[in-house]
Write a protein that holds these residues in place. Structure first.
Motif, PDB file in Angstrom:
ATOM      1  N   ALA A  58      48.850   3.102  -0.244  1.00 62.98           N
ATOM      2  CA  ALA A  58      47.983   3.568  -1.010  1.00 62.98           C
ATOM      3  C   ALA A  58      46.922   4.213  -0.274  1.00 62.98           C
ATOM      4  O   ALA A  58      46.147   5.100  -0.838  1.00 62.98           O
ATOM      5  CB  ALA A  58      47.136   2.250  -1.637  1.00 62.98           C
ATOM      6  N   HIS A  59      46.727   3.776   1.193  1.00 61.57           N
ATOM      7  CA  HIS A  59      45.791   4.515   1.762  1.00 61.57           C
ATOM      8  C   HIS A  59      46.181   6.142   2.278  1.00 61.57           C
ATOM      9  O   HIS A  59      45.488   6.829   1.936  1.00 61.57           O
ATOM     10  CB  HIS A  59      45.726   3.705   3.271  1.00 61.57           C
ATOM     11  N   PHE A  60      47.433   6.186   2.330  1.00 64.38           N
ATOM     12  CA  PHE A  60      47.941   7.640   2.653  1.00 64.38           C
ATOM     13  C   PHE A  60      47.883   8.400   1.352  1.00 64.38           C
ATOM     14  O   PHE A  60      47.510   9.519   1.441  1.00 64.38           O
ATOM     15  CB  PHE A  60      49.319   7.584   3.120  1.00 64.38           C
ATOM     16  N   GLY A 163      48.893  -8.027  -0.830  1.00 68.00           N
ATOM     17  CA  GLY A 163      50.039  -7.580  -1.445  1.00 68.00           C
ATOM     18  C   GLY A 163      49.557  -6.893  -2.688  1.00 68.00           C
ATOM     19  O   GLY A 163      48.659  -6.457  -3.086  1.00 68.00           O
ATOM     20  N   ARG A 164      50.595  -6.843  -3.705  1.00 67.95           N
ATOM     21  CA  ARG A 164      50.206  -6.169  -5.258  1.00 67.95           C
ATOM     22  C   ARG A 164      50.617  -7.402  -6.012  1.00 67.95           C
ATOM     23  O   ARG A 164      51.321  -8.260  -6.046  1.00 67.95           O
ATOM     24  CB  ARG A 164      51.105  -4.958  -5.327  1.00 67.95           C
ATOM     25  N   VAL A 165      49.623  -7.196  -7.103  1.00 69.02           N
ATOM     26  CA  VAL A 165      49.838  -8.105  -8.328  1.00 69.02           C
ATOM     27  C   VAL A 165      49.836  -7.182  -9.598  1.00 69.02           C
ATOM     28  O   VAL A 165      48.962  -6.086  -9.631  1.00 69.02           O
ATOM     29  CB  VAL A 165      48.331  -8.988  -8.243  1.00 69.02           C
ATOM     30  N   LEU A 166      50.799  -7.642 -10.447  1.00 68.16           N
ATOM     31  CA  LEU A 166      50.928  -7.188 -11.693  1.00 68.16           C
ATOM     32  C   LEU A 166      50.225  -7.906 -12.579  1.00 68.16           C
ATOM     33  O   LEU A 166      50.366  -9.009 -12.827  1.00 68.16           O
ATOM     34  CB  LEU A 166      52.486  -7.021 -12.326  1.00 68.16           C
ATOM     35  N   VAL A 167      49.047  -7.046 -13.300  1.00 67.80           N
ATOM     36  CA  VAL A 167      48.245  -7.674 -14.482  1.00 67.80           C
ATOM     37  C   VAL A 167      48.220  -6.904 -15.539  1.00 67.80           C
ATOM     38  O   VAL A 167      48.323  -5.631 -15.665  1.00 67.80           O
ATOM     39  CB  VAL A 167      46.961  -7.449 -13.742  1.00 67.80           C
ATOM     40  N   LYS A 168      48.490  -7.698 -16.712  1.00 64.35           N
ATOM     41  CA  LYS A 168      48.163  -7.203 -17.997  1.00 64.35           C
ATOM     42  C   LYS A 168      47.098  -6.833 -18.779  1.00 64.35           C
ATOM     43  O   LYS A 168      46.067  -7.777 -18.696  1.00 64.35           O
ATOM     44  CB  LYS A 168      49.050  -7.947 -19.096  1.00 64.35           C
ATOM     45  N   ASN A 169      46.715  -5.517 -18.776  1.00 65.73           N
ATOM     46  CA  ASN A 169      45.209  -5.103 -19.149  1.00 65.73           C
ATOM     47  C   ASN A 169      45.170  -5.510 -20.707  1.00 65.73           C
ATOM     48  O   ASN A 169      46.021  -5.062 -21.704  1.00 65.73           O
ATOM     49  CB  ASN A 169      45.100  -3.564 -19.071  1.00 65.73           C
ATOM     50  N   SER A 170      44.092  -6.535 -20.983  1.00 62.00           N
ATOM     51  CA  SER A 170      44.054  -6.896 -22.210  1.00 62.00           C
ATOM     52  C   SER A 170      43.742  -5.911 -23.370  1.00 62.00           C
ATOM     53  O   SER A 170      43.981  -6.101 -24.486  1.00 62.00           O
ATOM     54  CB  SER A 170      42.828  -8.122 -22.506  1.00 62.00           C
ATOM     55  N   THR A 172      44.459  -2.681 -23.381  1.00 67.58           N
ATOM     56  CA  THR A 172      45.436  -1.280 -23.489  1.00 67.58           C
ATOM     57  C   THR A 172      46.917  -1.991 -23.633  1.00 67.58           C
ATOM     58  O   THR A 172      47.717  -1.308 -24.217  1.00 67.58           O
ATOM     59  CB  THR A 172      45.678  -0.415 -22.206  1.00 67.58           C
ATOM     60  N   GLY A 173      46.858  -3.121 -22.979  1.00 68.37           N
ATOM     61  CA  GLY A 173      48.408  -3.616 -23.366  1.00 68.37           C
ATOM     62  C   GLY A 173      49.342  -3.302 -22.242  1.00 68.37           C
ATOM     63  O   GLY A 173      50.515  -3.776 -22.018  1.00 68.37           O
ATOM     64  N   LYS A 174      48.920  -2.548 -21.164  1.00 73.62           N
ATOM     65  CA  LYS A 174      49.813  -1.796 -20.236  1.00 73.62           C
ATOM     66  C   LYS A 174      49.757  -2.829 -19.042  1.00 73.62           C
ATOM     67  O   LYS A 174      48.466  -3.668 -18.706  1.00 73.62           O
ATOM     68  CB  LYS A 174      49.228  -0.520 -19.814  1.00 73.62           C
ATOM     69  N   ILE A 175      50.860  -2.761 -18.363  1.00 72.27           N
ATOM     70  CA  ILE A 175      51.012  -3.713 -17.137  1.00 72.27           C
ATOM     71  C   ILE A 175      50.491  -2.893 -15.967  1.00 72.27           C
ATOM     72  O   ILE A 175      51.103  -1.960 -15.575  1.00 72.27           O
ATOM     73  CB  ILE A 175      52.334  -4.375 -16.854  1.00 72.27           C
ATOM     74  N   GLU A 176      49.451  -3.244 -15.302  1.00 72.13           N
ATOM     75  CA  GLU A 176      48.872  -2.387 -14.198  1.00 72.13           C
ATOM     76  C   GLU A 176      49.110  -2.932 -12.855  1.00 72.13           C
ATOM     77  O   GLU A 176      49.240  -4.365 -12.778  1.00 72.13           O
ATOM     78  CB  GLU A 176      47.590  -2.053 -14.147  1.00 72.13           C
ATOM     79  N   THR A 177      49.235  -2.210 -11.714  1.00 69.26           N
ATOM     80  CA  THR A 177      49.443  -2.797 -10.363  1.00 69.26           C
ATOM     81  C   THR A 177      48.072  -2.830  -9.703  1.00 69.26           C
ATOM     82  O   THR A 177      47.353  -1.682  -9.703  1.00 69.26           O
ATOM     83  CB  THR A 177      50.378  -1.970  -9.646  1.00 69.26           C
ATOM     84  N   LYS A 178      47.710  -3.923  -9.136  1.00 67.36           N
ATOM     85  CA  LYS A 178      46.433  -3.988  -8.421  1.00 67.36           C
ATOM     86  C   LYS A 178      46.785  -4.618  -6.910  1.00 67.36           C
ATOM     87  O   LYS A 178      47.502  -5.630  -6.892  1.00 67.36           O
ATOM     88  CB  LYS A 178      45.469  -4.830  -9.109  1.00 67.36           C
ATOM     89  N   LEU A 179      46.172  -3.973  -6.045  1.00 67.69           N
ATOM     90  CA  LEU A 179      46.263  -4.361  -4.614  1.00 67.69           C
ATOM     91  C   LEU A 179      45.190  -5.525  -4.343  1.00 67.69           C
ATOM     92  O   LEU A 179      43.972  -5.540  -4.699  1.00 67.69           O
ATOM     93  CB  LEU A 179      46.149  -3.258  -3.742  1.00 67.69           C
ATOM     94  N   VAL A 180      45.681  -6.449  -3.586  1.00 64.47           N
ATOM     95  CA  VAL A 180      44.608  -7.585  -3.213  1.00 64.47           C
ATOM     96  C   VAL A 180      45.162  -8.076  -1.666  1.00 64.47           C
ATOM     97  O   VAL A 180      46.039  -7.793  -1.219  1.00 64.47           O
ATOM     98  CB  VAL A 180      44.936  -8.814  -4.063  1.00 64.47           C
ATOM     99  N   TRP A 269      53.687 -11.036  -8.696  1.00 60.94           N
ATOM    100  CA  TRP A 269      53.057 -10.620  -7.770  1.00 60.94           C
ATOM    101  C   TRP A 269      54.105 -10.588  -6.613  1.00 60.94           C
ATOM    102  O   TRP A 269      55.087 -11.142  -6.581  1.00 60.94           O
ATOM    103  CB  TRP A 269      51.952 -11.365  -7.294  1.00 60.94           C
ATOM    104  N   GLU A 270      53.875  -9.688  -5.386  1.00 63.96           N
ATOM    105  CA  GLU A 270      54.556  -9.696  -4.272  1.00 63.96           C
ATOM    106  C   GLU A 270      53.557  -9.834  -3.149  1.00 63.96           C
ATOM    107  O   GLU A 270      52.979  -8.517  -2.912  1.00 63.96           O
ATOM    108  CB  GLU A 270      55.339  -8.376  -4.288  1.00 63.96           C
ATOM    109  N   LEU A 271      53.494 -10.901  -2.602  1.00 64.96           N
ATOM    110  CA  LEU A 271      52.523 -11.257  -1.683  1.00 64.96           C
ATOM    111  C   LEU A 271      53.049 -11.577  -0.253  1.00 64.96           C
ATOM    112  O   LEU A 271      54.234 -12.006  -0.140  1.00 64.96           O
ATOM    113  CB  LEU A 271      51.506 -12.443  -2.151  1.00 64.96           C
ATOM    114  N   GLU A 272      52.272 -11.436   0.901  1.00 69.18           N
ATOM    115  CA  GLU A 272      53.010 -11.741   2.197  1.00 69.18           C
ATOM    116  C   GLU A 272      51.807 -12.100   3.044  1.00 69.18           C
ATOM    117  O   GLU A 272      50.601 -11.942   2.708  1.00 69.18           O
ATOM    118  CB  GLU A 272      53.648 -10.669   2.720  1.00 69.18           C
ATOM    119  N   LEU A 273      52.115 -13.104   4.100  1.00 67.24           N
ATOM    120  CA  LEU A 273      50.980 -13.260   4.914  1.00 67.24           C
ATOM    121  C   LEU A 273      51.225 -12.333   6.259  1.00 67.24           C
ATOM    122  O   LEU A 273      52.109 -11.601   6.400  1.00 67.24           O
ATOM    123  CB  LEU A 273      51.780 -14.629   5.403  1.00 67.24           C
TER     124      LEU A 273
END
Length: 514
Positions: A58-60, A163-170, A172-180, A269-273
């Protein structure tokens, strides 16, 4: 909140002067103005601020867009989108990225100057169901090692989660990817004190003895017997939801960081330490960089910075006429999953790079596109497979091959291997050395001893898949595969300088070889 980074200083004048004195004065207007130290601080910030592969990509992506690169989608046709002189990029899975610049005089069949690295690093990932039973008042987290992580260097470290989290936008109904990423360490893998004797010496079971602790829950003895970390689904989005399978307090922390109030909208989600200690300068003259995840966000960083710094054609570089513009495509490929074999779709063994090159070639070949044009393209191209390599360790000189012991703050290292684990050969070494000469850069050489085992890179798989000539060359580091590693404070800049030289000079140097 994002953890504030400490103030840092640039590498000392002494370190810079020592390097400058070791190099010949450049005759090129561009290289004579190049200051490797200028990349030290930005690299420290990059490596500290982007702990996961998703954050790095995402940075690049943001950086490329800020420099005028146009984002493409693999789902679209590129035929009418590409133009000579254009700058483009696309990602796959959010964890792999390819960026390229089309020369103003490019035509189908001409070569590509390809710099390829991997952007993944050893890490520890949360299991699909990361909730674990509370033991002796400790809340623990179910994790699994990625590649060689959860080794001894992971004990007693301050570990964050991201990592990244998949969240459903209430709306639009679309599933969005958010970084955390949480701004504080949430986990630790505690060692057993040596006072306990033999059990503290190992070997240790990664499944049962290296389980991170993430909180306390003593309510079984002081709170009426009702655990604080209540895992009833009604508190976590409802029965059958993803969040019902995760530790409640972790769900609340992640949701709070993202501003998500409805836990059921978290689809997965796909999270890591990761080690939360920021990258920093070290040594008496600040000639070292101490950081996590150097392998191989270092070469990835250098490749992208070099592509941005490289002129698109010779008109920008030395004022020559437009007719002398670049006739090649300059390309950076950053691949995921190298540490585990590169077999996934965003890895180097897949079609990620070949299809990108084919689509570029097709866009400019028109009706002439076919196997003949692609074979010609591959034959005219060159692959710089860039991965970190082993710097000489003064405490273990006996394990290094004589005259093959790279040093820090000197220059990139060419990696060789007699058994084909590296792509380096006489032709590629000769070509790369000519580019180094033109770039006023110094090259070192590394080959492992006969009684040791060589690692691997993305080079052999990409070169054999396409037929491109190739070399393996990277930046030296100490403590490879440790949670914290060491490289030179000038090495990011020296890497950018050599990568930029590759993009700037490959086309002319290639003509010197029959």
């Amino acid at each position: 909140m994002t953890r504030q980074l400490p103030l840092r200083t640039q590498p000392s004048v002494t370190a810079v002067a020592q390097h400058t004195e070791s190099q010949q004065r450049s005759t090129s207007r561009v290289t004579s103005q190049f200051e490797p130290a200028a990349y030290t601080e930005p690299f420290l910030d990059f490596i500290s601020s982007n702990p996961t592969v998703y954050h790095a990509v995402a940075h690049f992506s943001k950086q490329l867009e800020a420099h005028g690169f146009i984002k493409l989608s693999e789902r679209d046709s590129w035929t009418n989108k590409l133009a000579k002189g254009g700058k483009y990029f696309f990602d796959r899975n959010g964890s792999g990225l390819i960026a390229f610049v089309v020369g103003s005089n490019y035509k189908a069949g001409n070569g590509f100057a390809v710099a390829a690295s991997h952007v993944d690093a050893l890490t520890t990932k949360l299991k699909p169901v990361s909730t674990k039973p509370t033991k002796a008042g400790y809340v623990q987290l179910g994790v699994a090692p990625y590649a060689g992580a959860l080794n001894s260097t992971w004990w007693d470290r301050d570990l964050g989660v991201g990592g990244r989290v998949l969240v459903k936008n209430s709306k639009t109904g679309k599933i969005e990817t958010k970084l955390v990423k949480l701004g504080w360490p949430i986990a630790r893998i505690p060692t057993l004190a040596p006072h306990f004797g033999a059990p503290s010496n190992g070997p240790f079971n990664q499944e049962t003895q290296m389980v991170p602790i993430i909180g306390l829950d003593n309510t079984d003895i002081i709170g009426g017997g009702q655990p604080y970390d209540d895992t009833k689904p009604s508190l976590l989005g409802g029965a059958g939801t993803f969040t019902a399978t995760q530790p409640a307090r972790l769900v609340k922390a992640i949701a709070g960081e993202l501003g998500v109030q409805d836990y059921s909208s978290v689809i997965n989600w796909e999270l890591e330490l990761f080690d939360t200690q920021p990258a920093q300068l070290g040594g008496l003259d600040k000639e070292f960089i101490f950081a996590g995840r150097i392998d191989d966000k270092l070469c990835s960083y250098c490749a992208i910075e070099a592509l941005l710094a490289s002129s698109e054609n010779t008109t920008e570089r030395d004022g020559s006429s437009p007719e002398d513009g670049s006739g090649i495509v300059k390309l950076v490929g950053l691949f995921d999953d190298e540490e585990i074999g590169s077999l996934l779709r965003q890895g180097a063994r897949g079609n990620f790079l070949p299809t990108a090159m084919e689509r570029v070639c097709e866009a400019f070949a028109g009706s002439d596109y076919g196997a003949n044009v692609m074979s010609q393209t591959y034959a005219n191209s060159f692959l710089l497979s860039a991965d970190v390599t082993h710097a000489v360790n003064p405490n273990f000189l006996n394990v290094y091959l004589e005259n093959h012991a790279p040093r820090l703050n000197v220059g990139m290292t060419v990696s060789a291997d007699s058994n084909g684990h590296m792509t380096t050969d006489a032709v590629s070494t000769g070509l790369f050395q000519r580019i180094a000469d033109k770039s006023d850069s110094k090259l070192q050489i590394f080959q492992i001893r006969n009684d040791s085992r060589s690692g691997g890179t993305v080079g052999p798989m990409l070169s054999s898949m396409t037929g491109m000539r190739a070399i393996d060359a990277g930046i030296a580091q100490l403590s490879m595969h440790s949670i914290r590693a060491t490289t030179g404070s000038l090495d990011p800049g020296l890497g950018v300088k050599m990568f930029k030289g590759f993009f700037d000079h490959y086309e002319e140097v290639d003509k010197e070889f029959a």
